[in-house]
Scaffold this motif. Structure first.
Motif, PDB file in Angstrom:
ATOM      1  N   UNK A   8       0.813  -1.225   0.000  1.00 51.34           N
ATOM      2  CA  UNK A   8       0.000   0.000   0.000  1.00 51.34           C
ATOM      3  C   UNK A   8       0.844   1.271   0.000  1.00 51.34           C
ATOM      4  N   UNK A   9       2.141   1.159   0.249  1.00 49.89           N
ATOM      5  CA  UNK A   9       3.021   2.334   0.273  1.00 49.89           C
ATOM      6  C   UNK A   9       3.632   2.631  -1.095  1.00 49.89           C
ATOM      7  N   UNK A  10       3.033   2.089  -2.137  1.00 49.31           N
ATOM      8  CA  UNK A  10       3.472   2.359  -3.506  1.00 49.31           C
ATOM      9  C   UNK A  10       3.513   3.861  -3.743  1.00 49.31           C
ATOM     10  N   UNK A  11       4.501   4.316  -4.499  1.00 46.80           N
ATOM     11  CA  UNK A  11       4.669   5.713  -4.916  1.00 46.80           C
ATOM     12  C   UNK A  11       5.040   6.647  -3.769  1.00 46.80           C
ATOM     13  N   UNK A  12       5.526   6.109  -2.670  1.00 45.10           N
ATOM     14  CA  UNK A  12       5.942   6.935  -1.537  1.00 45.10           C
ATOM     15  C   UNK A  12       7.399   7.348  -1.698  1.00 45.10           C
ATOM     16  N   UNK A  13       7.700   8.572  -1.301  1.00 46.46           N
ATOM     17  CA  UNK A  13       9.078   9.050  -1.200  1.00 46.46           C
ATOM     18  C   UNK A  13       9.460   8.906   0.267  1.00 46.46           C
ATOM     19  N   UNK A  14      10.446   8.050   0.544  1.00 43.09           N
ATOM     20  CA  UNK A  14      10.895   7.825   1.913  1.00 43.09           C
ATOM     21  C   UNK A  14      12.128   8.680   2.181  1.00 43.09           C
ATOM     22  N   UNK A  15      12.034   9.539   3.186  1.00 41.39           N
ATOM     23  CA  UNK A  15      13.156  10.381   3.596  1.00 41.39           C
ATOM     24  C   UNK A  15      13.946   9.597   4.640  1.00 41.39           C
ATOM     25  N   UNK A  16      15.191   9.282   4.334  1.00 38.77           N
ATOM     26  CA  UNK A  16      16.019   8.400   5.154  1.00 38.77           C
ATOM     27  C   UNK A  16      16.890   9.211   6.105  1.00 38.77           C
ATOM     28  N   UNK A  17      16.814   8.869   7.387  1.00 42.60           N
ATOM     29  CA  UNK A  17      17.702   9.460   8.389  1.00 42.60           C
ATOM     30  C   UNK A  17      18.331   8.339   9.201  1.00 42.60           C
ATOM     31  N   UNK A  18      19.301   8.687  10.007  1.00 39.76           N
ATOM     32  CA  UNK A  18      19.980   7.689  10.831  1.00 39.76           C
ATOM     33  C   UNK A  18      19.850   8.027  12.299  1.00 39.76           C
ATOM     34  N   UNK A  19      18.664   8.353  12.713  1.00 38.12           N
ATOM     35  CA  UNK A  19      18.418   8.777  14.091  1.00 38.12           C
ATOM     36  C   UNK A  19      18.712   7.680  15.109  1.00 38.12           C
ATOM     37  N   UNK A  20      18.674   6.420  14.684  1.00 39.66           N
ATOM     38  CA  UNK A  20      18.899   5.317  15.627  1.00 39.66           C
ATOM     39  C   UNK A  20      20.366   5.147  15.975  1.00 39.66           C
ATOM     40  N   UNK A  21      21.261   5.758  15.197  1.00 36.54           N
ATOM     41  CA  UNK A  21      22.684   5.660  15.492  1.00 36.54           C
ATOM     42  C   UNK A  21      23.327   4.387  15.011  1.00 36.54           C
ATOM     43  N   UNK A  22      22.662   3.604  14.182  1.00 35.53           N
ATOM     44  CA  UNK A  22      23.245   2.378  13.660  1.00 35.53           C
ATOM     45  C   UNK A  22      22.695   2.037  12.299  1.00 35.53           C
ATOM     46  N   UNK A  23      23.289   1.023  11.681  1.00 37.11           N
ATOM     47  CA  UNK A  23      22.843   0.567  10.369  1.00 37.11           C
ATOM     48  C   UNK A  23      21.471  -0.090  10.485  1.00 37.11           C
ATOM     49  N   UNK A  24      20.702  -0.039   9.418  1.00 40.45           N
ATOM     50  CA  UNK A  24      19.408  -0.724   9.414  1.00 40.45           C
ATOM     51  C   UNK A  24      19.008  -1.120   8.000  1.00 40.45           C
ATOM     52  N   UNK A  25      18.023  -2.029   7.923  1.00 39.97           N
ATOM     53  CA  UNK A  25      17.556  -2.582   6.648  1.00 39.97           C
ATOM     54  C   UNK A  25      16.115  -2.167   6.416  1.00 39.97           C
TER      55      UNK A  25
END
Length: 141
Positions: free
Chosen positions: A25-42
């Motif tokens: 359902x999240x088709x056509x979404x622009x995801x703004x990526x940040x690293x607030x968690x302080x670590x790598x993520x998937x």
């Protein structure tokens, strides 16, 4: 400008700052990526078959990564399920293409505005990546 019900169409924007499974359902979404968690993520994509032909989304770095913070966009469809074209930096590797992978990463060198667009034909994933810094992206099995 395109209109629907006499209102201008706008991009759907969402923030990602830690591990996430993206829904069909999240088709056509622009995801703004940040690293607030302080670590790598998937960030996991839906399967190409479930998403269906034409499904797409994009990822834009809103906050620059640091050496310990890489963000990986991953297909759940197995090895060689994503064809990747990357353009980054001013090196001999600029314009790398035809890389078959299962994921693409925003690397530690990512700068604000670096972008990955992914879409599917319902069978395989395709990714186009663009960024200004050397080693902004990497593709992985």
């Amino acid at each position: 400008m395109l209109y629907e019900n006499n209102l201008p169409l706008r991009k759907r924007v969402a923030k990602i700052s830690n591990t996430k499974s993206i829904e069909v359902a999240e088709c056509a979404t622009v995801f703004m990526v940040t690293n607030a968690t302080g670590g790598a993520y998937i960030v996991s994509l839906p399967s190409a078959a479930n998403a269906g032909a034409g499904w797409n989304c994009s990822f834009i770095v809103a906050q620059a990564a640091s050496m310990d913070n890489t963000v990986e966009i991953k297909s759940g469809d197995g090895a060689d399920s994503m064809a990747v074209v990357m353009s980054h930096g001013a090196t001999a590797a600029d314009g790398e293409s035809n890389i078959l992978a299962q994921s693409i990463k925003f690397a530690a060198a990512s700068k604000r505005g670096a972008r990955i667009e992914v879409f599917t034909d319902g069978a395989k994933w395709y990714a186009n990546a663009e960024g200004g810094a050397v080693a902004t992206f990497s593709a992985h099995e």
